[in-house]
Scaffold this active site. Structure first.
Site, mmCIF file in Angstrom:
data_model
loop_
_atom_site.group_PDB
_atom_site.id
_atom_site.type_symbol
_atom_site.label_atom_id
_atom_site.label_comp_id
_atom_site.label_asym_id
_atom_site.label_seq_id
_atom_site.Cartn_x
_atom_site.Cartn_y
_atom_site.Cartn_z
ATOM 1 N NE ARG A 47 43.142 -14.649 19.075
ATOM 2 C CZ ARG A 47 43.026 -15.943 19.259
ATOM 3 N NH1 ARG A 47 42.985 -16.462 20.485
ATOM 4 N NH2 ARG A 47 42.909 -16.771 18.251
ATOM 5 C CB ALA A 49 35.185 -17.016 15.620
ATOM 6 C CD GLN A 197 46.827 -14.026 15.658
ATOM 7 O OE1 GLN A 197 47.814 -14.178 14.951
ATOM 8 N NE2 GLN A 197 45.743 -13.379 15.246
ATOM 9 C CG ASP A 238 37.558 -15.997 12.406
ATOM 10 O OD1 ASP A 238 37.444 -15.280 13.404
ATOM 11 O OD2 ASP A 238 38.578 -16.679 12.177
ATOM 12 C CE LYS A 249 43.849 -14.151 12.646
ATOM 13 N NZ LYS A 249 43.449 -12.715 12.773
#
Length: 346
Positions: A47, A49, A197, A238, A249
């Site tokens: 994960r 971008a 994360q 992203d 996020k």
């Protein structure tokens, strides 16, 4: 430069450092087909971008290698189908589609004489995208570190480090560079619910690099900002629209509002491949909706009563009006972004 590498291409396979297994263990997943890569992207084994863009590029290389096409046109068709599948894996991060479209477009314009030559070209382009991203991260690190002029605490959200990129990182790359220059006292790391994360990945990276940090729950950010110790907020992106609206996020928008309320600079760090200047407004960005099960469970353990409904938008959109500056490898953009972002792209 961080020594953490999230992806390793071996010609016949792409090895992915499984970010679902971190920090408990370092486990590598072997992807042998473009479908395997798409699944690893969709399931969040890889994960971030830039990282999923690189992974998709190598997915195309695997598709080209495994194709039995005997003509260049047939091979291009096979690679194109693989690209469509890869792009559908996650819709919000523009780097994914950017990497796929770049390779396919250049492959179609190449005029390769043989399928073998085309296969070699696709693989070379995937390697180039990874190298370029790593170089861009180092450049962003140097440019962004210049914004941190004195020793201070900073706050970051989600994971924007080597795990999310080709190496070094975007927002975390700036933090790495600034720390090496003696400008970071400590990092406040948002846990980043619901996927954690920050707690699982950013804390793991900072610990390995011996950068002082403290892990906080997302709801603690305002408290620590009010205490007056946080000098800047640094986040990744992203997708960024022409007027500087930033998809990142979930939870980023709230941080931007808090930063504005406490007069703290809010910096977005992202490569130019994240810019989507064809989109003017953030409301036009497709927001990925992930499984509600990721909200009601943590590490497989249910934390909410059975039958509870939950929402899980993976991203939110921060208006460009709340963004102090956008750091890219091509330079630093400041408001008005509708003018400054196109200038970065020449």
């Amino acid at each position: 430069m961080s020594r953490i590498v999230p992806l390793r291409f071996a010609g016949s396979s792409l090895r992915v450092l499984d970010q679902l297994a971190l920090p408990a263990r370092e486990r590598w997943i072997a992807c042998h087909t473009a479908g395997d890569v798409a699944r690893a992207i969709r399931d969040m084994n890889v994960r971030g971008a830039p990282a999923i863009g690189i992974a998709a590029a190598y997915g195309l290389a695997l598709a080209a290698r495994r194709s039995r096409a005997r003509t260049v046109s047939a091979l291009l068709s096979d690679v194109g189908r693989a690209g469509s599948r890869l792009v559908q894996a996650r819709p919000t991060a523009v780097n994914l589609a950017w990497a796929v479209n770049r390779i396919i477009s250049e492959a179609r314009g190449l005029g390769a004489p043989t399928p073998a030559a085309l296969r070699a070209f696709v693989t070379a382009q995937a390697h180039a995208i990874e190298r370029e991203d790593r170089a861009a991260n180092l450049r962003m690190g140097r440019l962004g570190a210049a914004l941190i002029r004195k020793r201070m605490d900073v706050l970051t959200h989600c994971n924007t480090g080597a795990l999310a990129t080709g190496g070094h990182g975007t927002a975390l790359g700036v933090i790495r560079t600034a720390h090496a220059l003696g400008r970071i006292r400590k990092v406040y790391v948002d846990e980043t619910r619901p996927y954690l994360q920050g707690a699982r990945l950013t804390a793991w990276e900072l610990q390995r690099d011996h950068i002082p940090f403290v892990l906080i729950t997302d709801s603690m950010a305002a408290h620590f900002m009010a205490l007056g110790g946080i000098g800047a907020v640094l986040v990744g992106a992203d997708r960024i629209t022409r007027r500087g609206d930033v998809a990142n996020k979930i939870g980023t928008y709230a941080l931007a509002i808090l930063a504005r309320a406490h007069r703290i600079p809010f910096y977005v760090v992202a490569p130019t491949s994240t810019l989507d200047l064809a989109l003017r407004r953030g409301r036009d960005i497709v927001i990925e909706e992930r499984s509600a099960d990721e909200v009601v469970r943590i590490a497989g353990t249910r934390i909410a009563p059975a039958g509870v409904r939950a929402a899980h938008p993976a991203f939110d959109v921060t208006p460009g009006t709340l963004v102090t500056a956008i750091v890219t490898e091509a330079g630093i953009a400041r408001p008005p972004y509708a003018a400054s972002l196109p200038r970065l792209l020449g």
